[in-house]
Motif scaffolding. Sequence first.
Motif, short mmCIF file in Angstrom:
data_model
loop_
_atom_site.label_atom_id
_atom_site.label_comp_id
_atom_site.label_asym_id
_atom_site.label_seq_id
_atom_site.Cartn_x
_atom_site.Cartn_y
_atom_site.Cartn_z
N HIS A 48 0.85 -1.19 0.00
CA HIS A 48 0.00 0.00 0.00
C HIS A 48 0.89 1.24 0.00
O HIS A 48 2.01 1.21 0.49
CB HIS A 48 -0.96 0.00 1.19
N PRO A 49 0.43 2.36 -0.59
CA PRO A 49 1.36 3.47 -0.84
C PRO A 49 1.83 4.16 0.44
O PRO A 49 1.03 4.48 1.32
CB PRO A 49 0.54 4.42 -1.72
N HIS A 50 3.12 4.35 0.53
CA HIS A 50 3.73 5.07 1.65
C HIS A 50 4.29 6.40 1.18
O HIS A 50 4.94 7.10 1.95
CB HIS A 50 4.83 4.24 2.29
N GLY A 51 4.06 6.75 -0.04
CA GLY A 51 4.51 8.03 -0.59
C GLY A 51 3.94 8.16 -1.98
O GLY A 51 3.22 7.27 -2.46
N TRP A 52 4.24 9.28 -2.62
CA TRP A 52 3.71 9.45 -3.95
C TRP A 52 4.69 10.20 -4.84
O TRP A 52 5.63 10.85 -4.37
CB TRP A 52 2.36 10.16 -3.92
N ILE A 53 4.43 10.10 -6.13
CA ILE A 53 5.18 10.81 -7.16
C ILE A 53 4.18 11.60 -7.98
O ILE A 53 3.17 11.06 -8.45
CB ILE A 53 5.94 9.83 -8.07
N ASP A 54 4.43 12.90 -8.15
CA ASP A 54 3.63 13.73 -9.06
C ASP A 54 4.27 13.64 -10.44
O ASP A 54 5.45 13.96 -10.62
CB ASP A 54 3.59 15.17 -8.58
N LEU A 55 3.48 13.27 -11.42
CA LEU A 55 3.97 12.95 -12.77
C LEU A 55 3.48 13.95 -13.79
O LEU A 55 2.33 14.39 -13.75
CB LEU A 55 3.47 11.55 -13.15
N SER A 56 4.35 14.30 -14.72
CA SER A 56 3.92 14.98 -15.94
C SER A 56 4.66 14.35 -17.11
O SER A 56 5.80 13.90 -16.98
CB SER A 56 4.18 16.49 -15.88
N VAL A 57 3.98 14.30 -18.26
CA VAL A 57 4.50 13.59 -19.43
C VAL A 57 4.36 14.48 -20.66
O VAL A 57 3.31 15.08 -20.89
CB VAL A 57 3.73 12.27 -19.66
N PHE A 108 3.52 3.25 -13.07
CA PHE A 108 3.12 2.77 -11.75
C PHE A 108 4.22 1.93 -11.11
O PHE A 108 5.02 1.29 -11.80
CB PHE A 108 1.83 1.94 -11.83
N ASP A 109 4.27 1.99 -9.79
CA ASP A 109 5.12 1.11 -9.00
C ASP A 109 4.39 -0.21 -8.84
O ASP A 109 3.31 -0.25 -8.25
CB ASP A 109 5.39 1.75 -7.64
N PRO A 110 4.94 -1.32 -9.37
CA PRO A 110 4.22 -2.60 -9.30
C PRO A 110 3.82 -2.99 -7.88
O PRO A 110 2.80 -3.65 -7.68
CB PRO A 110 5.21 -3.59 -9.91
N THR A 111 4.62 -2.62 -6.89
CA THR A 111 4.33 -3.00 -5.51
C THR A 111 3.31 -2.08 -4.84
O THR A 111 2.85 -2.37 -3.75
CB THR A 111 5.60 -2.96 -4.67
N TYR A 112 2.99 -0.95 -5.48
CA TYR A 112 2.12 0.07 -4.93
C TYR A 112 2.67 0.65 -3.64
O TYR A 112 1.93 1.16 -2.81
CB TYR A 112 0.70 -0.47 -4.72
N TYR A 113 4.01 0.57 -3.47
CA TYR A 113 4.64 1.26 -2.33
C TYR A 113 4.57 2.75 -2.54
O TYR A 113 4.30 3.52 -1.62
CB TYR A 113 6.10 0.81 -2.21
N LEU A 114 4.83 3.19 -3.76
CA LEU A 114 4.68 4.59 -4.15
C LEU A 114 3.51 4.71 -5.12
O LEU A 114 3.40 3.93 -6.06
CB LEU A 114 5.96 5.11 -4.82
N GLU A 115 2.66 5.69 -4.89
CA GLU A 115 1.56 5.97 -5.80
C GLU A 115 2.01 7.02 -6.80
O GLU A 115 2.61 8.03 -6.41
CB GLU A 115 0.34 6.46 -5.03
N VAL A 116 1.73 6.79 -8.07
CA VAL A 116 2.10 7.74 -9.12
C VAL A 116 0.83 8.39 -9.65
O VAL A 116 -0.08 7.70 -10.14
CB VAL A 116 2.84 7.03 -10.28
N VAL A 117 0.74 9.71 -9.54
CA VAL A 117 -0.44 10.45 -9.99
C VAL A 117 0.02 11.64 -10.83
O VAL A 117 1.06 12.25 -10.55
CB VAL A 117 -1.30 10.94 -8.82
N HIS A 118 -0.74 11.96 -11.85
CA HIS A 118 -0.41 13.13 -12.66
C HIS A 118 -0.57 14.41 -11.84
O HIS A 118 -1.38 14.48 -10.91
CB HIS A 118 -1.31 13.20 -13.90
N GLU A 119 0.22 15.40 -12.20
CA GLU A 119 0.14 16.70 -11.53
C GLU A 119 -1.31 17.20 -11.58
O GLU A 119 -1.97 17.11 -12.62
CB GLU A 119 1.05 17.71 -12.23
N GLU A 120 -1.79 17.72 -10.46
CA GLU A 120 -3.18 18.14 -10.43
C GLU A 120 -3.36 19.40 -9.61
O GLU A 120 -2.51 19.78 -8.80
CB GLU A 120 -4.06 17.02 -9.85
N ASP A 121 -4.48 20.05 -9.83
CA ASP A 121 -4.95 21.19 -9.05
C ASP A 121 -6.42 20.96 -8.74
O ASP A 121 -7.21 20.66 -9.63
CB ASP A 121 -4.80 22.52 -9.81
N GLY A 122 -6.78 21.09 -7.47
CA GLY A 122 -8.18 20.93 -7.10
C GLY A 122 -8.76 19.58 -7.46
O GLY A 122 -9.95 19.48 -7.78
N GLY A 123 -7.92 18.54 -7.42
CA GLY A 123 -8.41 17.20 -7.71
C GLY A 123 -8.52 16.87 -9.18
O GLY A 123 -8.96 15.77 -9.53
#
Length: 218
Positions: free
Chosen positions: A25-34, A145-160
Amino acid sequence: MKRTGLSAFIALLVGALLSPQASAHPHGWIDLSVRVLTDDNGVVNGLHQTWRMDPFYSLLVFEELQQVENANLEQGLDQLGKEIRDNLARQHYMTEVRINNEPQALGEVSEYTAMERDGRLTFMFILPLETPQPLANATLTYQVFDPTYYLEVVHEEDGGQPRDNALVLHGEPDCELAILPADPDPELVMQAALLDKDESGEPGLGRYFAETGRIDCR
């Protein structure tokens, strides 16, 4: 913590950030842009990715790098970037790319950098496709994505909502860009939530929680 040199610390840090044996389960996250890279003929040749590590990990990195003997922050970040690249290479760069639903082979990353930006550890790299592909009349999708879901990868966002610059394409104005949210089965959500810090989930659990970037040029 005994200071045994920069190399030893980097190895430990990368293991903590991107370990394939980490809990699920995620213990941190990465903000992603591509940024999808194309040539003048609309042929896609790679993905320029920017990862911003969450503030906790970033603080850990910068504090520890500053305490390593006989090394400055710039040197530490250079070596950290190489170690992250090497670790990611063993995990296929945590990226899957499909064109018209066909999996695409990925090349080796040779252009990358790690830096401090606005207090966050930022890792940028160009992930090439092994064989460039035309986007005309095609749909490209990717997941990071991190296969183990230790880190959650989400795209950069504002207001959800994903930012406009979280997914960018140049040169193909007729294409539609979208970032699709993950829609995991409720049982998987419960499975991930119940995992303790010393437990691991099934291999590939992170895939079910990954957003999908889509470029539709049909």
